[in-house]
Design a protein around this motif. Structure first.
Motif, short mmCIF file in Angstrom:
data_model
loop_
_atom_site.label_atom_id
_atom_site.label_comp_id
_atom_site.label_asym_id
_atom_site.label_seq_id
_atom_site.Cartn_x
_atom_site.Cartn_y
_atom_site.Cartn_z
N HIS A 345 0.82 -1.22 0.00
CA HIS A 345 0.00 0.00 0.00
C HIS A 345 0.85 1.27 0.00
CE1 HIS A 345 -3.35 2.58 0.68
NE2 HIS A 345 -2.93 2.96 1.85
N PHE A 346 2.10 1.17 0.45
CA PHE A 346 2.93 2.36 0.57
C PHE A 346 3.83 2.56 -0.64
CE2 PHE A 346 2.39 0.65 4.95
CZ PHE A 346 1.47 1.60 5.36
N TYR A 355 -5.54 2.54 -4.08
CA TYR A 355 -4.64 3.68 -4.23
C TYR A 355 -3.43 3.43 -3.34
CZ TYR A 355 -6.48 5.08 0.30
OH TYR A 355 -6.84 5.10 1.60
N ALA A 356 -2.35 4.15 -3.61
CA ALA A 356 -1.16 3.98 -2.77
C ALA A 356 -0.97 5.23 -1.93
CB ALA A 356 0.06 3.76 -3.65
N MET A 357 -0.40 5.04 -0.77
CA MET A 357 -0.18 6.17 0.13
C MET A 357 1.29 6.16 0.53
SD MET A 357 -1.25 8.68 2.03
CE MET A 357 -3.03 8.65 2.08
N PRO A 358 2.05 7.13 0.04
CA PRO A 358 3.47 7.12 0.40
C PRO A 358 3.65 7.34 1.89
CG PRO A 358 2.90 9.13 -0.78
CD PRO A 358 1.69 8.24 -0.83
N LYS A 359 4.68 6.70 2.44
CA LYS A 359 4.85 6.79 3.90
C LYS A 359 5.19 8.20 4.35
CE LYS A 359 5.73 2.29 5.74
NZ LYS A 359 6.66 1.24 6.05
N TRP A 360 5.92 8.94 3.51
CA TRP A 360 6.30 10.28 3.97
C TRP A 360 5.07 11.13 4.24
CZ3 TRP A 360 4.70 14.58 1.41
CH2 TRP A 360 4.39 14.48 0.06
N THR A 361 4.00 10.89 3.46
CA THR A 361 2.77 11.65 3.72
C THR A 361 2.26 11.35 5.12
OG1 THR A 361 2.24 11.39 1.41
CG2 THR A 361 0.49 12.16 2.82
N LEU A 362 2.32 10.06 5.48
CA LEU A 362 1.83 9.67 6.80
C LEU A 362 2.70 10.29 7.90
CD1 LEU A 362 0.88 5.98 6.14
CD2 LEU A 362 -0.59 7.97 6.20
N ASN A 748 -3.20 13.94 -6.17
CA ASN A 748 -2.43 13.83 -4.93
C ASN A 748 -1.89 15.17 -4.48
OD1 ASN A 748 -2.46 11.32 -3.80
ND2 ASN A 748 -1.09 10.49 -5.35
N GLU A 749 -1.32 15.90 -5.43
CA GLU A 749 -0.73 17.18 -5.09
C GLU A 749 -1.81 18.19 -4.71
OE1 GLU A 749 0.25 15.29 -7.54
OE2 GLU A 749 2.27 14.85 -6.81
N ARG A 750 -2.93 18.13 -5.44
CA ARG A 750 -4.02 19.06 -5.14
C ARG A 750 -4.51 18.82 -3.72
NH1 ARG A 750 -9.34 18.63 -5.34
NH2 ARG A 750 -9.24 16.59 -6.31
N LYS A 751 -4.67 17.55 -3.40
CA LYS A 751 -5.18 17.24 -2.07
C LYS A 751 -4.16 17.58 -1.00
CE LYS A 751 -8.65 13.96 -3.30
NZ LYS A 751 -9.12 12.59 -3.35
N PHE A 752 -2.89 17.36 -1.33
CA PHE A 752 -1.84 17.70 -0.37
C PHE A 752 -1.87 19.20 -0.07
CE2 PHE A 752 2.65 18.74 0.60
CZ PHE A 752 2.79 17.97 1.74
N SER A 753 -2.04 20.00 -1.11
CA SER A 753 -2.06 21.44 -0.85
C SER A 753 -3.35 21.82 -0.13
CB SER A 753 -1.85 22.24 -2.13
OG SER A 753 -3.01 22.26 -2.90
N ASN A 754 -4.43 21.11 -0.43
CA ASN A 754 -5.68 21.35 0.33
C ASN A 754 -5.45 21.18 1.81
OD1 ASN A 754 -7.34 21.90 -1.71
ND2 ASN A 754 -8.30 19.90 -1.84
N PHE A 755 -4.79 20.08 2.15
CA PHE A 755 -4.66 19.86 3.58
C PHE A 755 -3.66 20.80 4.22
CE2 PHE A 755 -0.98 17.85 5.14
CZ PHE A 755 -0.76 16.56 4.73
N LEU A 756 -2.68 21.24 3.43
CA LEU A 756 -1.79 22.27 3.97
C LEU A 756 -2.57 23.54 4.27
CD1 LEU A 756 1.51 21.94 1.97
CD2 LEU A 756 1.14 21.60 4.39
#
Lengths: 878, 112
Positions: A345-346, A355-362, A748-756
């Protein structure tokens, strides 16, 4: 002495000792006496065994409050009597009530911080739970490989699986799983789209933990034409009664439902809703018939292996790598490796079925959660210490009346805990609302899984204790250390001799965290904007794509084109394997050419219609495009191809004209270069430009691209739908806008910036709450000073400046510290992308100004209020 | 002052203490109850009830003689206090009063 020899039965010694241990001394004599008497009575009546049993039962029965030893409670400290404990709570509650502003600030800050932290805990826990529910998870591996060009691949040819099954000891089961993104199915003349369709042999379903409602892997998936669906799909398609029913798959083959499984849990890499037997796949795609084939590949055809207990995965991988030698003519794999199922998964280099979830995100998520809680704790500490002056008298009196330092510390911890506890409850409420939106902020499906369970409660409890300790420790220590004589004589002032007080450094810490988040947020947004706006080298506007159901039938395709072009709303139509940029369907070829490094390289192959370049407005650098005469040639010794500039460069040419006429070879075909097109971005902007070869292959036109008049969008869509449905009545119609597809590449990037954005807002907000509290405290402390200054002629603006200056200084210092940290973090993040924004200095300035403005607004709200106050009021009473 | 209520089991124990008159202690009370009522009673239950009764002031106790079968340990002997006696009588009269109010059909037949 005599008894020694007689060995008369006596009550069980251990039971007696136990009784003596717990029983209170004043009760022991008569209880033990009664027990003994009863023992001999029972002995006589029912025998030794029963008497023993009875004795034990009675002893255990005496474990009751009235008989149990109490620890000297008669002389215990009155400070821990129930009345005093009640008093502590009362005092705590009254204090919270009295300083309502500070309590509210603390409560809001903590609740928000905790709410976000709880959601993040859920997300992280959820992502880590992927596929761990399988009984054999420790023995199941996903087969990975690296090709000779160093690219990581996730496909596994069927020959590898057969070898694993038959020739390698230590392997219990091995199987391929082939996944389709979306397919068209037909049930009772009704057309449906079916997502998550898989082809699998029985072995695969035997490896995994799947609940079979009807059927079993062996019966339900071992013959052609068999299909298993999950209960949800059974409900959707057949109202539940699915066994024996027929599903028409892709208008190509009829499948009979031979089994029903329970819906797979959300946290699995195998989101199977419809599983077709592997035998069916062999009929549909003959290339899978050869079980011994080690070559070819489709990243959706992945391999899994279940090892016997005690087998080393490295050994199996080494064996496989060794065996490549035998198949080197088919395979271009350099090495195989086995990836534990729980790690699949990572892995973002994998083509995942879910979907995959990179560990650095976690890791980032967890640390952001931690930071937000720290910001809230800092508020707590700061506000508690500023209140110290007001509470000093209370503490002095408590001490004079006999409280020890420990008691006061405990009391403050109690107060903190009360507030933290309330924040936990509020935070949980916030979290349970917020978690529904988690998938908008991140690529996660946590909202579909249950979130409230025992580990959440443990997390809350543990979190509550840690937070209580973090935020209560310093205030408790500080306040309990007051010397009663001094505070009661009103000599108490907190004097700050240090240049930089603890409070100030805590505020700086808060704002460093918040500003790092803000700066990262700006860069995140900017990068995503860049992705959306970057010129990709082709015209992507106003294009609708539809998947062609019958990619081989040229006649029906041309009919479709002509019908569409008959409408003025439709400007142009072209066909190809994919559009210029696509997420799926990348076809590759190993191109042989003497000028290439090592004589070969992987090119991306694009099957195009003659109008393809014209349609997408991709200009030619040299030569010509594929023309109608090329397509009419039929089988010739050499097919005409177009390549892109990157390919020409790789082949060793700087002058594009020179490449024309060069001959190269791929897929066992000879080809001649007839044209060179300008480079464009055929993949997402994380990757480099790819070398391309384009040729006409009418058997593989999977996508129709239709350029419409943007002003007539509705009419155009209507025309496409009508014609499509008359030509392909058996297929599911799903038009897509190319723009949307391209945007989806950066989800992924869009969502990452959303959460930022969310976290930066929460961070700044909590930080400002704290600032607000501090300023309001300073203002109340300096009311008299303000009054005197005003009477002596100070202007309002000078007073506001006086009050705000100190705090803004802290924010500026925080900004100076935050900038390099944010720069480093973003530098690391941007390294993932080949095409990226510059780290402009003005973004930092903008973030700094923003943070400063918000802080200034917060501060000035209080200071203006203080400056406007009538000095008579503050100076009147002394 | 709140009225002290007696539980059903406490009432039973209190009555037994009164019945045994000066020879009431844990074991004897337990055995007496088992014998007279047939219900299975355990020592600890009786002790707990005695403890509560003593707290309520219905019984008083003092340590009695030591006996051999108790390994030389003394017994705690219980007697009913005046308050306990009063309570028992109150309960009894309340019950009697209520019985008298019952319709005839409910009473056991005394004549044919």
């Amino acid at each position: 002495m005599k008894r020694f020899f007689r060995m008369s039965p006596s009550p069980p010694v251990w039971a007696d000792r136990f009784l003596e241990w717990f029983c209170s001394p004043d009760k022991l004599e008569d209880i033990q006496g009664d027990l003994h008497e009863e023992f001999y009575y029972q002995l006589e009546k029912k025998g030794l065994f029963n008497a023993h049993l009875n004795y034990w039962r009675d002893v255990l029965g005496f474990i009751r409050p009235f008989a149990i030893k109490h620890k000297q409670d008669r002389f215990s400290s009155p400070l821990f009597s129930p009345d005093m404990i009640r008093n502590y709570f009362k005092v705590a509650f009254r204090n919270l009530q009295k300083s309502r502003l500070y309590s509210t600030i603390n409560l809001i800050g903590l609740s928000l911080g905790l709410g976000v932290a709880i959601v993040l805990f859920w997300i992280v826990r959820f992502e880590y739970s992927f596929d761990r529910f399988h009984t054999n998870v420790d023995r199941i591996y996903h087969i990975r490989s690296t090709d000779k060009f160093g690219e990581r691949q996730s496909h596994t040819p069927q020959g590898v699986i057969k070898t694993l099954q038959e020739h390698l000891p230590g392997v219990e089961k091995a199987a391929n799983l082939y996944g389709m993104e979306a397919t068209t199915i037909k049930v009772n003349n009704q057309v449906y789209q079916q997502k998550n369709t898989f082809f699998a042999p029985p072995e695969l379903l035997e490896m995994l933990d799947i609940t079979w409602l009807k059927g079993s892997p062996g019966q339900s998936l071992n013959a052609p034409g068999q299909v298993v669906i999950d209960d949800e799909t059974a409900q959707r398609l057949f109202n539940g009664d699915a066994m024996g029913k027929v599903i028409r798959y892709e208008n190509a083959v009829d499948l009979i439902v031979t089994g029903v499984i329970h819906k797979m849990p959300v946290q699995t890499g195998f989101p199977m809703q419809m599983i077709v037997s592997r035998e069916t796949l062999k009929q549909l795609q003959p290339e899978f018939k050869n079980d011994d084939y080690w070559g070819g590949g489709d990243s959706m055809n992945q391999g899994f292996v279940l090892l016997k207990a005690g087998t080393s995965s490295e050994a199996i991988a080494r064996e496989l790598t060794k065996l490549i030698q035998k198949h080197h003519e088919e395979s271009d794999v350099a090495s195989y490796e086995l990836q534990p199922l729980s790690q699949m998964h990572f892995d973002t280099t994998n083509d995942p079925f879910n979907y995959a979830m990179p560990k650095w995100t976690l890791y980032t998520l967890s640390s952001i959660a931690g930071f937000l809680v720290i910001i809230a704790c800092i508020n707590f500490i700061n506000l508690a210490t500023v209140q110290a002056v007001q509470r000093s008298r209370e503490i002095g009196i408590r001490k004079v009346l006999g409280s020890s330092r420990m008691h006061i510390i405990m009391q403050f911890f109690g107060e903190t805990f009360l507030l933290v506890f309330a924040a936990l409850i509020l935070g949980s409420l916030i979290a349970s609302q917020l978690v529904q939106y988690a998938d908008l902020l991140l690529n996660t499906k946590v909202a579909l899984a249950p979130v409230w369970n025992i580990s959440t409660l443990l997390f809350l409890l543990g979190g509550g204790i840690v937070i209580t300790f973090l935020s209560g420790f310093y205030p408790a220590l500080l306040l309990s250390g007051f010397e009663p004589i001094k505070v009661l004589k009103s000599q108490f002032v907190i004097i700050n001799r240090q240049r930089f007080s603890l409070r100030e450094s805590l505020v700086v810490t808060q704002f460093v965290i918040a500003q790092v988040l803000v700066i990262c947020m700006f860069f995140g947004i900017k990068q995503v904007q860049y992705f959306y706006q970057k010129d990709l080298g082709f015209d992507k506007r106003a294009i609708i794509t539809v998947r062609m159901p019958d990619r081989r039938d040229g006649v029906i395709r041309e009919r479709f084109r002509h019908q569409l072009l008959g409408h003025p709303e439709i400007k142009d139509v072209t066909f190809g394997l994919t559009t210029p940029a696509s997420h799926r369907d990348h076809w590759w070829g190993n191109v042989l050419y003497s000028g290439l490094p090592n004589g070969e390289e992987t090119f991306r192959l694009q099957h195009i219609d003659t109008s393809y370049f014209r349609f997408f407005k991709i200009s030619l650098a040299a030569g010509r495009s594929i023309t109608a005469t090329d397509t009419a040639q039929g089988h010739t010794s050499s097919i005409p191809i177009v390549i892109n500039e990157k390919a020409a460069h790789d082949m060793g040419f700087q002058n594009m004209e020179k490449v024309l006429g060069e001959r190269l070879e791929f897929w066992g075909m000879k080809a001649t270069v007839v044209g060179v097109v300008k480079d464009y971005h055929s993949e997402d902007l994380r990757s480099n430009l790819q070398a391309h070869a384009y040729f006409y292959a009418s058997w593989n036109f999977k996508t129709a691209s239709i350029r419409i008049d943007p002003a007539q969008k509705q009419a155009a869509l209507q025309h496409i739908r009508t014609h499509w449905q008359t030509l392909f009545p058996n297929d599911y119609y799903e038009p897509k806008f190319l723009d949307d597809d391209l945007r989806a590449l950066y989800d992924n990037e869009r969502k990452f910036s959303n959460f930022l954005i969310l976290f930066a807002c929460v961070g700044i907000f909590i930080g400002c709450l704290g600032l607000f509290g501090l300023v309001s405290f300073v203002v109340t402390q300096r009311t008299k000073e303000m009054g005197i200054r005003k009477v002596l002629g100070a202007t309002i603006s000078s007073l506001v400046a006086l009050l705000s200056k100190d705090f803004l200084k802290l924010v500026v210092i925080a900004f100076l510290i935050a900038s390099p940290i944010a720069w480093y973090a973003m530098h690391r993040w941007l390294q993932d992308f080949v095409y990226k924004i510059d780290m402009d200095w003005w973004v930092f300035v903008m973030a700094g100004v923003l943070a400063m403005t918000i802080a200034l607004l917060t501060v000035s709200f209080q200071s203006i209020k203080a400056a406007l106050e009538n000095p008579v009021k503050s100076l009147r009473n002394e | 002052m709140k009225r002290t209520y007696l539980g059903e089991f406490e009432e039973l124990v209190l009555l037994t203490v009164a019945l045994l008159d000066a020879t009431a202690y844990g074991v004897s009370i337990t055995h007496e109850i088992v014998e007279q009522t047939g219900r299975s009673v355990r020592l600890n239950q009786v002790h707990a009830a005695l403890h509560r009764l003593e707290e309520k002031g219905m019984v008083s106790s003092e340590m009695g003689e030591a006996t051999a079968e108790r390994g030389g340990r003394r017994k705690r002997l219980f007697v009913v206090t005046a308050y306990g006696r009063q309570t028992l009588q109150d309960i009894h009269s309340v019950r009697n009063h209520l019985w008298n109010l019952l319709p005839d059909s409910f009473k056991p037949a005394t004549s044919i």
